[in-house]
Design an enzyme around this catalytic site. Structure first.
Site, short mmCIF file in Angstrom:
data_model
loop_
_atom_site.label_atom_id
_atom_site.label_comp_id
_atom_site.label_asym_id
_atom_site.label_seq_id
_atom_site.Cartn_x
_atom_site.Cartn_y
_atom_site.Cartn_z
N GLU A 284 0.69 -1.20 -0.15
CA GLU A 284 -0.07 -0.04 0.20
C GLU A 284 0.70 1.19 -0.08
OE1 GLU A 284 -2.91 -0.21 3.34
OE2 GLU A 284 -3.70 -1.99 2.70
N GLU B 225 -5.41 -8.40 0.93
CA GLU B 225 -6.02 -8.16 2.19
C GLU B 225 -7.61 -7.86 1.78
OE1 GLU B 225 -4.43 -5.08 4.25
OE2 GLU B 225 -2.34 -5.58 4.03
#
Ligand code: IFM
Length: 451
Positions: free
Chosen positions: A168, A357
């Site tokens: 991320e 995720e």
């Protein structure tokens, strides 16, 4: 009426994910250096409940118990991250063999339990020594990352086949260097922020090359990004095309840059003379071919409708009444599990996608008997998996799913009070108790289907 199970493709991989700073603890053991999160969390007012990740959930010492939990739930894979300051306490220089030993032990335990290890090289715990030299604002940090990635690949790639580079980039750059609510807590002006982001994306490319250069042949590598996703408010062909365009714009300096090897003109135009500066060769490094793309998916970014006017779509604001989960930022939008991988496949031709995720926080509390009936999480996961199954049914090449998270853990600026695990952790005793959602997930895995 006949009850038909919602099946996933044969061989679909089911796992869970965690990250080093959020679970490990043992912050000074075996020569681990300080990370920016150790420093940030120790500053007054940074973490909602005043906690730090120093103890984590003691995964460093309890990894065998945690692997046994995974095995009992039937997991095929585990995505964990490696703490850079364990391996390179000063950020660069010779690797610390004792720091790597922990990952040897963890990987061996996973393999013995029949669980495939997926290792993320960077999940936000930058060595503080590198931050002192400019952190992601410094180009050298990208090169230090590549050296560290090489050490890890040399040591673990005999047993770890798949590596993710950085987790991320969008979040740790925007929130750590832009908004200041994540480590290192900076609020940089746009030009400097763009430069830091460029270095992080460059680190991804250099990391891909380092893993290939130092890993065993056959080692696979790719990014794990929280792709911002536009959803068609109504699923017409024109709105779907508009949502693809919007998604491409939203991801221009992240996945777009990595997968297209250029900054989109529209993004550059919006930077008003404050675009990053870099040597010509950087773009080819950044676009080093990847073996797969990992997508972290929680919440839709936008709903859109097609428009005649540029840029070809209009964004629809969420209504005040739009439901969200226990974390306010986590708006409900399970269709994102369908559209994110589909856009990724269609926009950039990605042929292997992992959902690296997906999960939710919930206000979980044990009842008098000690059981945790986290119905909100079960509802959320069921809805998300329905849409993910639709993607696989439509031929979108999603090969696996990693639920965030195996265990309640240190949820960054929210501390320990925000719980994302399917296994409850009593933070006073470190006792693990599987929640209802763990039983739900075990059934999904056992049947490879939503029952
Ligand atoms: O806990 C985080 C994780 O570290 C990165 N992705 C989102 C999760 C939930 O906020």
């Amino acid at each position: 009426m006949e009850h038909l199970p919602v099946r996933f493709p044969d061989g679909f991989l089911w796992g869970t994910a965690t990250s080093s700073y959020q679970v490990e603890g043992a912050a000074t053991t075996d020569g681990r250096g300080a990370s920016i999160w150790d420093v940030f969390a120790s500053e007054a007012g940074r973490i909602r409940d005043g906690s730090t990740g120093a103890a984590g959930i003691d995964h460093f010492n309890r990894y065998a118990e945690d692997v046994a939990l995974m095995k009992a739930l039937g997991m095929g894979a585990y995505r964990f991250s490696i703490a850079w300051p364990r391996v390179s306490p000063d950020g660069d220089g010779a690797p610390n063999p004792k720091g790597l030993d922990f990952y040897d032990r963890l990987v061996d335990a996973l393999l013995a339990a029949g669980i495939e290890p997926f290792a993320t090289l960077y999940h936000w715990d930058l060595p503080q020594a590198l931050q002192a030299r400019g952190g992601w604002e410094a180009r050298e940090t990208a090169h230090a990352f590549a050296a560290y990635a090489g050490h890890v690949a040399r040591r673990l790639s005999d047993r770890v086949r798949r590596f993710f580079t950085l987790n991320e980039i969008q979040v740790f750059i925007d929130q750590g260097y832009g908004w200041g609510n994540f480590a290192p807590g900076l609020r940089l002006p746009r030009g400097r922020l763009n430069q830091a982001r460029h270095h992080a994306v460059l680190a991804h490319g250099l990391g891909v090359q380092a893993v290939r250069a130092h890993g065993r042949s056959g080692t696979l590598v790719g990014p794990a990004e929280n792709m911002s996703t536009a959803l068609p408010a109504i699923e017409t062909p024109a709105n779907i095309a508009a949502a693809e365009r919007a998604t491409r714009d939203l991801n221009a300096p992240y996945l777009g840059l990595i997968l297209e090897g250029r900054y989109a003109d529209s993004w550059l135009a919006r930077q008003g003379g404050e675009a990053p500066r870099f040597p010509a060769g950087d773009l080819a490094v950044i676009a080093s071919p990847v073996d797969f793309v990992g997508l972290n998916i929680y919440t839709p970014t936008r709903y859109v409708l097609a428009s005649e006017a540029a840029p070809g779509y209009v964004e629809l604001p969420l209504q005040d009444s739009h439901p969200h989960m226990a974390s306010e930022w986590l708006s409900l939008g399970p269709e994102t599990l369908y559209w994110a991988p589909r856009h990724c496949h269609r926009l950039w031709g990605v042929e292997t996608i992992y959902i690296t995720e997906n999960g939710t926080s919930a206000n979980d509390a044990p009842d008098e008997s000690g059981a945790i009936h986290d119905l909100d999480r079960v509802m959320y996961l069921r809805a998300c998996l329905m849409h993910l199954q639709r993607a696989t049914r439509d031929g979108v090449p999603v090969r696996g799913y990693f639920l965030w998270s195996l265990l309640d853990n240190f949820e960054w600026a929210d501390g320990y009070a925000t719980r994302f695990g399917i296994v409850h952790v009593d933070h006073a005793t470190q006792k693990r108790t599987p929640k209802l959602s763990a039983a739900f997930y075990r059934e999904v895995i056992a049947r490879n289907a939503l029952a």
